[in-house]
Scaffold this motif. Sequence first.
Motif, PDB file in Angstrom:
ATOM      1  N   SER A   1     -28.533  -2.001  14.008  1.00 20.43           N
ATOM      2  CA  SER A   1     -27.367  -2.893  13.198  1.00 20.43           C
ATOM      3  C   SER A   1     -26.994  -1.990  12.193  1.00 20.43           C
ATOM      4  CB  SER A   1     -27.783  -4.028  13.247  1.00 20.43           C
ATOM      5  OG  SER A   1     -26.765  -4.767  12.509  1.00 20.43           O
TER       6      SER A   1
ATOM      7  N   GLY B   1     -24.332  -2.148   9.935  1.00 21.11           N
ATOM      8  CA  GLY B   1     -23.049  -2.593   9.274  1.00 21.11           C
ATOM      9  C   GLY B   1     -22.165  -3.490  10.126  1.00 21.11           C
ATOM     10  N   GLY B   2     -22.507  -4.027  11.168  1.00 20.24           N
ATOM     11  CA  GLY B   2     -21.497  -4.925  11.755  1.00 20.24           C
ATOM     12  C   GLY B   2     -21.518  -6.165  11.303  1.00 20.24           C
ATOM     13  N   CYS B   3     -21.024  -7.246  12.078  1.00 16.34           N
ATOM     14  CA  CYS B   3     -20.759  -8.716  11.554  1.00 16.34           C
ATOM     15  C   CYS B   3     -21.905  -9.504  12.322  1.00 16.34           C
ATOM     16  CB  CYS B   3     -19.575  -9.263  11.823  1.00 16.34           C
ATOM     17  SG  CYS B   3     -19.428  -9.447  13.830  1.00 16.34           S
ATOM     18  N   ASN B   4     -22.720  -9.029  13.140  1.00 18.92           N
ATOM     19  CA  ASN B   4     -24.011  -9.575  13.648  1.00 18.92           C
ATOM     20  C   ASN B   4     -23.605 -10.469  15.095  1.00 18.92           C
ATOM     21  OD1 ASN B   4     -26.574 -10.304  13.932  1.00 18.92           O
ATOM     22  ND2 ASN B   4     -26.192 -12.516  12.987  1.00 18.92           N
TER      23      ASN B   4
ATOM     24  N   THR C   1     -22.098   1.663   7.972  1.00 19.09           N
ATOM     25  CA  THR C   1     -21.645   1.816   6.608  1.00 19.09           C
ATOM     26  C   THR C   1     -22.372   3.060   5.949  1.00 19.09           C
ATOM     27  OG1 THR C   1     -23.456   0.425   6.234  1.00 19.09           O
ATOM     28  CG2 THR C   1     -21.348  -0.759   6.659  1.00 19.09           C
TER      29      THR C   1
ATOM     30  N   ASN D   1     -24.233   2.907   3.352  1.00 15.07           N
ATOM     31  CA  ASN D   1     -25.601   2.361   3.383  1.00 15.07           C
ATOM     32  C   ASN D   1     -26.499   2.349   4.336  1.00 15.07           C
ATOM     33  OD1 ASN D   1     -24.719   1.873   0.480  1.00 15.07           O
ATOM     34  ND2 ASN D   1     -24.678  -0.422   0.461  1.00 15.07           N
ATOM     35  N   MET D   2     -26.094   2.578   5.520  1.00 12.30           N
ATOM     36  CA  MET D   2     -26.928   2.463   6.934  1.00 12.30           C
ATOM     37  C   MET D   2     -26.953   3.658   7.445  1.00 12.30           C
ATOM     38  SD  MET D   2     -28.947   0.159   7.620  1.00 12.30           S
ATOM     39  CE  MET D   2     -29.120   0.545   9.542  1.00 12.30           C
TER      40      MET D   2
ATOM     41  N   GLN E   1     -25.399  -3.703   4.907  1.00 15.93           N
ATOM     42  CA  GLN E   1     -24.134  -4.041   5.773  1.00 15.93           C
ATOM     43  C   GLN E   1     -22.795  -4.138   5.024  1.00 15.93           C
ATOM     44  OE1 GLN E   1     -25.206  -4.160   9.020  1.00 15.93           O
ATOM     45  NE2 GLN E   1     -25.278  -6.396   9.480  1.00 15.93           N
TER      46      GLN E   1
ATOM     47  N   CYS F   1     -24.827 -10.023   6.799  1.00 14.16           N
ATOM     48  CA  CYS F   1     -23.481  -9.453   6.407  1.00 14.16           C
ATOM     49  C   CYS F   1     -22.765 -10.377   5.669  1.00 14.16           C
ATOM     50  CB  CYS F   1     -22.810  -9.209   7.799  1.00 14.16           C
ATOM     51  SG  CYS F   1     -22.907 -10.552   8.951  1.00 14.16           S
TER      52      CYS F   1
END
Lengths: 250, 481
Positions: free
Chosen positions: A132, A134-137, A177, A179-180, B162, B477
């Motif tokens: 995962s 950087g998404g919104c889950n 992102t 950071n990822m 995130q 997130c």
Amino acid sequence: MIKEILARIKQGNKTSHFPFRNIKLSGRYRGFPETNFSKLSDEEKKQLSEICPCDCFSKNGSQMSMDLGNCTFCGLCSAKMPEAVKFSKTWSMAVSSREDLIVKDGFKKKNVVAKPEIKKIFGRSLKLRQVSAGGCNACEADCNVLGTPVFDMARFGIQFVASPRHADGILITGPVTRNMYAALQKTYDAVPAPKLVIVVGSCAIGGGIYRGMPMMAGLPPNIKPDLFIPGCPPNPMTILDGILRLIGRK
Amino acid sequence: MKDFIVEPLENIEVLESKDFFSELSTELSKGSGISSYFAMPQGSDFKLFACLLSKSGEIKIICSNVREKITSLSTFFPQLHLFEREIAEKTGLKIDGHPFPNPVRYENGLTASSGKYFRLGGDEIHEVAVGPVHAGVIEPGHFRFQCLGENVFNLQIELGYQHRGIENAIPKVKKNKFLPLIETVAGDTSIGHAWTFAKVYEALSSCEISPRAASLRGIALELERMANHVGDIGALSGDVAYLPTSSFCGRIRGDILNTTAILCGNRFGRNFIVPGGVAFDVDEKITEEMMSKFDKAYEDAVSAISLLWDKKSVLDRFEKTGTVTTEQALKLRLVGPVARASSVPFDIRALFHIYPYEDYELEPLTLNGDVFARAYMRWMEIKKSYKLIKNWMNNLPSGPISVESKSLKPNSLAMALTEGWRGEISHVCITDENGNISFYKIKDPSFHNWQGLSIALRDAKISDFPLCNKSFNLSYCGHDL
């Protein structure tokens, strides 16, 4: 134990008949779009481009196209110009190449090409490491449900595994992102070759709603997807169908 | 009472910095909670806003101009600690006297190594580092445990992986991007965040939605709550290896999400809420389709979840694991079902009684803050949400589903609160002289609750971490934005 057995009898067998029978999604579901840009005036084409939150529409000369890889299927375009864009109920949308997601007038939906070598190696057992990035889950949630009894992807030999060392490929969600970026790269490197790359959701494919934002890094250039699954998030059926086609099981 | 506040900026008194912090201390000592706390750039200085919510539901906003530094009150009021760190990171202001001034999201060109880790001394102490990529299909985050044998002394939670920069993006993007961005703050809370955004937007444009639209929004929000709670209970049973409930609930969660999909075409309720109302209406056919699916899902949920409460092997793992006391919950200002599981009677729905929640009440809480309490709280909320939805569906007011939303008032501040399934969501929006959004602040309930997870793990066994984590099920997130 008796209570569990009674509950099981009450709940019944819920595993879907897919892929042996076709599944219909709910009436308001927005799937693969058909376009008819030819009748639009230049002014209308401009309006259409402006209405899209994800800048999916682009013009090459007089020919207009719609990038499904960035589309969140919000339906704003179709609500404004139902003649130009019509979302069908077709939920099988995964493709093997990024270009296959650029929809133009008269475009025929492309299917995933199941390469014989992929079928030979992974056709009966595919272990995936999900990252995962950087998404919104929401995509993660819809990947997670593939393990529930309805989709039960384990019946096809497909599973999510904990370690990239145990995996045959990675499934990436999110726009990646800054950071990822490093963590994604390291996870990818840790998967032994030959390995598959699956990108799920409009963020992972084209940046989606986050495209161009300063905290985005995007996919590292050495990570080349074998399968693109569009949607925001894609329906679990779309994801399962894509993976099955990739390994030649459908 | 209203669950939002809208004020012209000039009506908000600007306090002297000293007075601001003493006012903030006084309010927090009286039992008010911090709903949002942020600094807005203003030339080379900053304007500091604290949005406080009193026990009786009054929203109070205090403000001050600050330069170079702010005074940290975290030592006295731990509920502020993450907000202060956030302000420092976003503005570059110094926080005087903060006990642990780590960055929150590692933005501003910082790398993940710029933070520091809390370390315990001693030969027998060992450190366990987990993440950002975990075992399982889950968002990224980094956890560091300081352990002696199996026992955890401290758990440090470092997030930010995130971070997408949604708050900063909102004033810069075109209008039609607002909602898609807000809906992805936390994908599983799309309805909660979209509704809060709509409240702010409607407050700033003096627009009142129709009762029908409000009821439909309520239905979507409660469906979201039910789906996530059912999923959480399933995941908790999975973590204690009780597979029947785990398998049943995983599927039932999907059935509830599919009910939302009948409503708006998307399982997560995307594109349903728009400023001024909702985008989709229901007719008899849709209502019937939704209700038959929903009733069946609820019936199945009852049979699946009831299995848990008299299963000794499950209760043995749930009870007295990861306890957060009422006092701790209040100090950290935990919100949502997690707080209610520690017997903190706080629920935005019950506090404001806005339509369609005018009859919503909290019953007296006697739960003791362990994993069992958090699981059982969810079960009680599932039952309540079911009743709410049934009632609204059967008594939908007639009328339009949306009204035209007008332009936003210039130079104003609006703040709105919603009880999302994880707890209090707050959004603050500030407009410039042309009525464009110049500043936007989002707070997901997880922002309060992550520290609660860390406290739950104190003196617990490290092997209980997955179970405790699931019982909170916080958003990465939503925290990272």
